[in-house]
Motif scaffolding. Structure first.
Motif, PDB file in Angstrom:
ATOM      1  N   ASP A  29       0.833  -1.197   0.000  1.00 53.31           N
ATOM      2  CA  ASP A  29       0.000   0.000   0.000  1.00 53.31           C
ATOM      3  C   ASP A  29       0.868   1.247   0.000  1.00 53.31           C
ATOM      4  OD1 ASP A  29      -2.588  -1.101   0.007  1.00 53.31           O
ATOM      5  OD2 ASP A  29      -2.518  -1.411   2.171  1.00 53.31           O
ATOM      6  N   PHE A  30       0.348   2.317  -0.588  1.00 55.39           N
ATOM      7  CA  PHE A  30       1.080   3.586  -0.628  1.00 55.39           C
ATOM      8  C   PHE A  30       1.440   4.051   0.776  1.00 55.39           C
ATOM      9  CE2 PHE A  30       1.467   8.209  -0.936  1.00 55.39           C
ATOM     10  CZ  PHE A  30       2.372   8.320  -1.978  1.00 55.39           C
ATOM     11  N   GLU A  31       0.513   3.879   1.714  1.00 59.90           N
ATOM     12  CA  GLU A  31       0.737   4.298   3.096  1.00 59.90           C
ATOM     13  C   GLU A  31       1.898   3.540   3.741  1.00 59.90           C
ATOM     14  OE1 GLU A  31      -2.240   3.297   1.913  1.00 59.90           O
ATOM     15  OE2 GLU A  31      -3.322   5.186   1.833  1.00 59.90           O
ATOM     16  N   ASP A  32       2.207   2.350   3.215  1.00 59.49           N
ATOM     17  CA  ASP A  32       3.279   1.520   3.769  1.00 59.49           C
ATOM     18  C   ASP A  32       4.643   1.791   3.132  1.00 59.49           C
ATOM     19  OD1 ASP A  32       1.480   0.299   5.500  1.00 59.49           O
ATOM     20  OD2 ASP A  32       1.004  -1.293   4.069  1.00 59.49           O
ATOM     21  N   LEU A  33       4.681   2.682   2.145  1.00 57.54           N
ATOM     22  CA  LEU A  33       5.966   3.043   1.542  1.00 57.54           C
ATOM     23  C   LEU A  33       6.776   3.844   2.552  1.00 57.54           C
ATOM     24  CD1 LEU A  33       4.786   4.175  -2.007  1.00 57.54           C
ATOM     25  CD2 LEU A  33       5.906   2.028  -1.404  1.00 57.54           C
ATOM     26  N   PRO A  34       8.099   3.791   2.477  1.00 55.63           N
ATOM     27  CA  PRO A  34       8.928   4.564   3.411  1.00 55.63           C
ATOM     28  C   PRO A  34       8.620   6.058   3.302  1.00 55.63           C
ATOM     29  CG  PRO A  34      10.282   3.161   1.985  1.00 55.63           C
ATOM     30  CD  PRO A  34       8.883   3.051   1.498  1.00 55.63           C
ATOM     31  N   GLU A  35       8.794   6.780   4.391  1.00 56.63           N
ATOM     32  CA  GLU A  35       8.535   8.223   4.391  1.00 56.63           C
ATOM     33  C   GLU A  35       9.434   8.966   3.406  1.00 56.63           C
ATOM     34  OE1 GLU A  35       5.997   9.985   5.706  1.00 56.63           O
ATOM     35  OE2 GLU A  35       5.264   7.981   6.179  1.00 56.63           O
ATOM     36  N   ASP A  36      10.618   8.405   3.107  1.00 49.53           N
ATOM     37  CA  ASP A  36      11.530   9.060   2.173  1.00 49.53           C
ATOM     38  C   ASP A  36      11.325   8.594   0.727  1.00 49.53           C
ATOM     39  OD1 ASP A  36      12.552   6.501   2.496  1.00 49.53           O
ATOM     40  OD2 ASP A  36      14.610   7.159   2.833  1.00 49.53           O
ATOM     41  N   TYR A  37      10.192   7.912   0.460  1.00 50.81           N
ATOM     42  CA  TYR A  37       9.864   7.476  -0.902  1.00 50.81           C
ATOM     43  C   TYR A  37       9.774   8.696  -1.818  1.00 50.81           C
ATOM     44  CZ  TYR A  37       7.111   5.832  -4.870  1.00 50.81           C
ATOM     45  OH  TYR A  37       6.667   5.557  -6.138  1.00 50.81           O
ATOM     46  N   VAL A  38      10.310   8.560  -3.028  1.00 51.97           N
ATOM     47  CA  VAL A  38      10.201   9.618  -4.027  1.00 51.97           C
ATOM     48  C   VAL A  38       9.706   9.022  -5.340  1.00 51.97           C
ATOM     49  CG1 VAL A  38      11.973  11.109  -3.005  1.00 51.97           C
ATOM     50  CG2 VAL A  38      12.625   9.411  -4.727  1.00 51.97           C
ATOM     51  N   CYS A  39       9.078   9.856  -6.139  1.00 46.86           N
ATOM     52  CA  CYS A  39       8.592   9.447  -7.457  1.00 46.86           C
ATOM     53  C   CYS A  39       9.772   8.963  -8.290  1.00 46.86           C
ATOM     54  CB  CYS A  39       7.906  10.635  -8.129  1.00 46.86           C
ATOM     55  SG  CYS A  39       7.389  10.290  -9.829  1.00 46.86           S
ATOM     56  N   PRO A  40       9.663   7.776  -8.897  1.00 46.79           N
ATOM     57  CA  PRO A  40      10.786   7.255  -9.680  1.00 46.79           C
ATOM     58  C   PRO A  40      11.035   8.031 -10.977  1.00 46.79           C
ATOM     59  CG  PRO A  40       8.902   5.792  -9.857  1.00 46.79           C
ATOM     60  CD  PRO A  40       8.546   6.829  -8.833  1.00 46.79           C
ATOM     61  N   LEU A  41      10.075   8.850 -11.401  1.00 48.47           N
ATOM     62  CA  LEU A  41      10.264   9.617 -12.631  1.00 48.47           C
ATOM     63  C   LEU A  41      10.811  11.015 -12.399  1.00 48.47           C
ATOM     64  CD1 LEU A  41       7.089   8.681 -14.719  1.00 48.47           C
ATOM     65  CD2 LEU A  41       9.346   7.623 -14.726  1.00 48.47           C
ATOM     66  N   CYS A  42      10.276  11.718 -11.389  1.00 49.13           N
ATOM     67  CA  CYS A  42      10.673  13.121 -11.219  1.00 49.13           C
ATOM     68  C   CYS A  42      11.281  13.440  -9.859  1.00 49.13           C
ATOM     69  CB  CYS A  42       9.476  14.038 -11.483  1.00 49.13           C
ATOM     70  SG  CYS A  42       8.222  14.056 -10.192  1.00 49.13           S
ATOM     71  N   GLY A  43      11.279  12.481  -8.919  1.00 42.57           N
ATOM     72  CA  GLY A  43      11.888  12.710  -7.621  1.00 42.57           C
ATOM     73  C   GLY A  43      11.007  13.448  -6.625  1.00 42.57           C
ATOM     74  N   ALA A  44       9.719  13.619  -6.956  1.00 42.09           N
ATOM     75  CA  ALA A  44       8.800  14.303  -6.043  1.00 42.09           C
ATOM     76  C   ALA A  44       8.626  13.482  -4.768  1.00 42.09           C
ATOM     77  CB  ALA A  44       7.452  14.516  -6.712  1.00 42.09           C
ATOM     78  N   SER A  45       8.348  14.168  -3.669  1.00 47.46           N
ATOM     79  CA  SER A  45       8.174  13.491  -2.388  1.00 47.46           C
ATOM     80  C   SER A  45       6.812  12.801  -2.306  1.00 47.46           C
ATOM     81  CB  SER A  45       8.318  14.477  -1.240  1.00 47.46           C
ATOM     82  OG  SER A  45       7.180  15.313  -1.170  1.00 47.46           O
ATOM     83  N   LYS A  46       6.680  11.963  -1.319  1.00 51.25           N
ATOM     84  CA  LYS A  46       5.430  11.240  -1.071  1.00 51.25           C
ATOM     85  C   LYS A  46       4.261  12.206  -0.875  1.00 51.25           C
ATOM     86  CE  LYS A  46       3.980   7.368   1.819  1.00 51.25           C
ATOM     87  NZ  LYS A  46       4.315   6.518   2.945  1.00 51.25           N
ATOM     88  N   ASP A  47       4.532  13.383  -0.324  1.00 53.85           N
ATOM     89  CA  ASP A  47       3.501  14.401  -0.096  1.00 53.85           C
ATOM     90  C   ASP A  47       2.930  14.956  -1.399  1.00 53.85           C
ATOM     91  OD1 ASP A  47       3.747  14.158   2.649  1.00 53.85           O
ATOM     92  OD2 ASP A  47       5.198  15.798   2.804  1.00 53.85           O
ATOM     93  N   ASP A  48       3.641  14.768  -2.505  1.00 55.11           N
ATOM     94  CA  ASP A  48       3.193  15.286  -3.794  1.00 55.11           C
ATOM     95  C   ASP A  48       2.288  14.307  -4.546  1.00 55.11           C
ATOM     96  OD1 ASP A  48       4.504  17.845  -3.751  1.00 55.11           O
ATOM     97  OD2 ASP A  48       6.402  16.788  -4.060  1.00 55.11           O
ATOM     98  N   PHE A  49       1.920  13.215  -3.911  1.00 56.83           N
ATOM     99  CA  PHE A  49       1.022  12.240  -4.528  1.00 56.83           C
ATOM    100  C   PHE A  49      -0.400  12.439  -4.032  1.00 56.83           C
ATOM    101  CE2 PHE A  49       4.966  10.318  -5.588  1.00 56.83           C
ATOM    102  CZ  PHE A  49       4.733   9.387  -6.588  1.00 56.83           C
ATOM    103  N   GLU A  50      -1.364  12.175  -4.913  1.00 54.18           N
ATOM    104  CA  GLU A  50      -2.780  12.280  -4.578  1.00 54.18           C
ATOM    105  C   GLU A  50      -3.466  10.953  -4.900  1.00 54.18           C
ATOM    106  OE1 GLU A  50      -4.108  15.464  -7.031  1.00 54.18           O
ATOM    107  OE2 GLU A  50      -2.974  16.972  -5.930  1.00 54.18           O
TER     108      GLU A  50
END
Length: 58
Positions: A29-50
């Motif tokens: 689940d997305f919620e279970d990804l590490p807090e330092d997860y970043v978008c593999p394409l652009c490097g955006a933080s987890k907070d930038d996902f909707e």
């Protein structure tokens, strides 16, 4: 499981698929990804996902 999209580049994280190339197993689940997860394409933080897909366990 809900699907999430990066608001900056449009990359979709689908928990049913995961990101095996980045060590994230299918079914994670997305919620279970590490807090330092970043978008593999652009490097955006987890907070930038909707969330775009409904969380459905049916």
């Amino acid at each position: 499981m809900a699907t999430y999209v990066c608001a900056l580049c449009g990359y979709e994280y689908d928990p049913r698929v995961g990101e095996p190339e980045n060590g994230i197993a299918e079914g994670t689940d997305f919620e279970d990804l590490p807090e330092d997860y970043v978008c593999p394409l652009c490097g955006a933080s987890k907070d930038d996902f909707e969330q775009i897909g409904a969380d459905s366990n049916e």
